[in-house]
Design an enzyme around this catalytic site. Structure first.
Site, short mmCIF file in Angstrom:
data_model
loop_
_atom_site.label_atom_id
_atom_site.label_comp_id
_atom_site.label_asym_id
_atom_site.label_seq_id
_atom_site.Cartn_x
_atom_site.Cartn_y
_atom_site.Cartn_z
N LYS A 103 -16.32 -0.07 -2.84
CA LYS A 103 -17.37 -0.56 -1.93
C LYS A 103 -17.44 -2.09 -2.01
CE LYS A 103 -22.10 0.59 -0.66
NZ LYS A 103 -23.15 1.58 -0.84
N ARG A 166 -16.85 3.73 -6.53
CA ARG A 166 -17.70 4.92 -6.44
C ARG A 166 -16.84 6.17 -6.55
NH1 ARG A 166 -21.65 4.96 -1.49
NH2 ARG A 166 -19.79 5.22 -0.24
N ARG A 173 -19.27 12.86 5.34
CA ARG A 173 -20.71 12.82 5.66
C ARG A 173 -21.00 13.74 6.84
NH1 ARG A 173 -21.41 6.69 4.64
NH2 ARG A 173 -19.61 6.28 3.37
N ASP A 241 -25.28 9.46 8.63
CA ASP A 241 -24.05 8.93 8.01
C ASP A 241 -24.26 8.68 6.52
OD1 ASP A 241 -25.76 6.83 9.13
OD2 ASP A 241 -24.34 5.43 8.26
N ASN A 242 -25.48 8.91 6.03
CA ASN A 242 -25.73 8.80 4.59
C ASN A 242 -25.99 10.17 3.97
OD1 ASN A 242 -25.42 6.05 4.65
ND2 ASN A 242 -27.61 5.60 4.82
P1 AMP Z 1 -25.49 1.56 5.22
O1 AMP Z 1 -26.78 1.02 5.76
O2 AMP Z 1 -25.02 0.88 3.96
O3 AMP Z 1 -25.49 3.03 5.11
O4 AMP Z 1 -24.38 1.18 6.32
C1 AMP Z 1 -24.39 1.67 7.63
C2 AMP Z 1 -23.09 1.31 8.30
O5 AMP Z 1 -22.93 -0.11 8.36
C3 AMP Z 1 -21.85 1.85 7.61
O6 AMP Z 1 -20.93 2.22 8.59
C4 AMP Z 1 -21.36 0.67 6.79
O7 AMP Z 1 -20.00 0.73 6.56
C5 AMP Z 1 -21.74 -0.51 7.68
N1 AMP Z 1 -22.04 -1.72 6.90
C6 AMP Z 1 -23.09 -1.94 6.10
N2 AMP Z 1 -23.03 -3.19 5.56
C7 AMP Z 1 -21.91 -3.75 6.02
C8 AMP Z 1 -21.27 -5.03 5.84
N3 AMP Z 1 -21.80 -5.96 5.04
N4 AMP Z 1 -20.12 -5.26 6.49
C9 AMP Z 1 -19.59 -4.33 7.30
N5 AMP Z 1 -20.12 -3.13 7.52
C10 AMP Z 1 -21.27 -2.83 6.89
MG MG Z 2 -24.17 4.27 4.61
#
Ligand code: AMP
Ligand code: MG
Length: 468
Positions: A103, A166, A173, A241-242
């Protein structure tokens, strides 16, 4: 590097091959020796360290997975691994395969406007929370290692860049199924077959393996959320997606183990509508299962059949929650009025804003009123009911006290503790994370340290944003 890549059994549109952007000169901040032992990982520390910095041997086939999902209720077709890469699977001696996912590994075709990076603060929070939940027997992804520095990236200010390795049985998902369903029945069937073969092989000889798969995922999700509720855990971003297809706690953002009990607690201050508030989690879990059931439509066309599975989610949540709460109260035998006993307690804790963890554990010493107990009539009334209820049980006082202490952690990863660890690590302390991981690995140990007491008002209730 003995990692395989079984995700390549899927058609190519399920992923994109991407190499990480290495984090040159990063330092190793954490290495989870317990997980190394449990998974028989006999690699040298330097090999893990290199991998975690994103310097991969040419034999690996890292990839970003494609998925979609519902974020805060709205469908987003553009998702996928935006800042993490699936490096491959580690095989344990008994043949179990565990995904290793890096990650913070840099941009991918699914990064949208993101930078593909992670910061030390957020990977520490993930590392510690996943190990804390694991020690509490809650299904969760695990964390093997953290590297960080010297680059900084901009979030709410400049922060140290970091990467986290991880580990989990699968990174698939609910959103993977939403994407596959969009592609058509062939892709959906391919994905479902892959998941059954690799993760639920026992379902292969069921009359209807797809219905059995959907049922099993929903049941695990129900039990997972019951477990969160029993621990005062607020995930904070339950987008589809989580949600893990294995029913594990997945993706740690602004989560919190609550301090003062508040039924409508919202750990994520970006969640202004409270969609993912603590008391909404069971319903949102059901909503997410409905989305998953919808994605399964072409494999399970009978709507009544899908709805029956959703009803079973509710039954499963209720019975598991009751089971866990009874144990926390030191009750062994079910009684029809237990639901009310539990609800009355939660109403009282909410009304008087009592520290959830300290209170629950204090029930192990019922003869000594604890300073956190409310000085109120409603509490006295509850206590009297509880004492009467205990008379129906066969355990003696010592046995009951032990049962209560075995189900109510003394050591809890409160947000102010995570923040304390983050601040030391950001100053360069590369021992502190694993010291605290060890502390969290025995949550039910009697512990009289200040970290197990009710936090000071300034330490309580710290909330976080989604930014990570
Ligand atoms: P999360 O809120 O961490 O569950 O992320 C939601 C989506 O946004 C997922 O598809 C992640 O891969 C993408 N994402 C979150 N943070 C970043 C980042 N800094 N750069 C690129 N993609 C991100
Ligand atoms: Mg996520």
């Amino acid at each position: 590097m003995p990692l395989i890549q079984n995700y390549r059994e899927l058609p190519e549109d399920f992923y994109t091959q991407v190499w990480p952007e290495p984090l040159a000169n990063a330092r190793l901040y954490a290495l989870n020796q317990d997980l190394m032992t449990q998974h028989h990982i006999h690699l040298a520390e330097t090999d893990i360290y290199q991998l975690c910095r994103g310097e991969l041997p040419a034999t690996l086939q890292p990839l970003a997975q494609k998925y979609t999902g519902h974020q805060f209720g709205y469908y987003n077709p553009d998702l996928g691994d935006g800042r993490g890469l699936l490096l491959g699977q580690w095989l344990t001696p008994n043949g179990q395969a565990f995904d290793w996912h890096l990650k913070g590994a840099g941009r991918t075709p699914y990064s949208r406007r993101g930078d593909g990076r992670a910061v030390l603060r957020s990977v520490i929070r993930e590392y510690l929370a996943s190990e804390a939940l694991h020690a509490l027997a809650v299904p969760t992804t695990r964390a093997l290692a953290i590297v960080s520095g010297p680059e900084t990236v901009w979030r709410e200010g400049p922060e140290m860049r970091a990467m986290l390795l991880r580990v989990t049985g699968s990174h698939i998902r609910f959103g993977h199924f939403e994407w596959a369903a969009d592609q058509g029945v062939d892709q959906l069937k391919t994905l479902a077959d892959f998941v059954i073969t690799h993760h639920y092989p026992e379902l292969l000889n069921q009359a209807d393996p797809y219905a059995a798969l959907l049922k099993e995922v929903m049941q695990r999700t129900a039990r997972l959320i019951a477990h969160w509720q029993s621990l005062g855990f607020n995930h904070g971003v339950m987008n589809t997606d989580n949600m893990s297809i294995l029913g594990e706690t997945f993706d740690f953002g602004p989560y919190a183990f609550m301090d003062d009990f508040k039924i409508g607690y919202i750990c994520n201050y970006s969640d202004t509508g409270g969609r993912y508030a603590y008391n909404e989690q069971p319903n949102v879990g059901l909503w997410n299962c409905q989305v998953l059931a919808q994605a399964f439509q072409s494999l399970i066309p009978n709507e009544n059949q899908r709805n029956a599975l959703l009803d079973e989610y509710i039954e499963s949540f209720n019975s598991h929650y009751l089971y866990l709460m009874r144990l926390k109260l030191g009750l062994q035998n079910p009684h029809p009025k237990d639901k009310h006993l539990i609800a009355d307690l939660l109403i009282c804790l909410d009304k008087h804003r009592v520290d959830f963890h300290v209170f629950m554990r204090s029930l192990a010493q019922l003869d000594t009123p604890h300073e956190c107990w409310p000085q109120s009539q409603d509490y006295q009334a509850w206590l009297k009911n509880y004492q009467q209820r205990l008379e129906l049980e066969t355990l003696n006082t010592n046995e009951r006290s032990q049962l209560i202490r075995n189900h109510n952690p003394a050591r809890v990863l409160r947000n102010y503790i995570a923040q304390h660890i983050i601040e030391l690590a950001e100053k360069g302390d590369d021992q502190v994370i694993d010291q605290w991981r060890k502390w969290l690995s025995t949550p039910f140990e009697d512990d009289d340290s200040v970290w197990t007491k009710v936090p000071k008002p300034t330490e309580k209730g710290q909330r976080l944003s989604c930014s990570s």
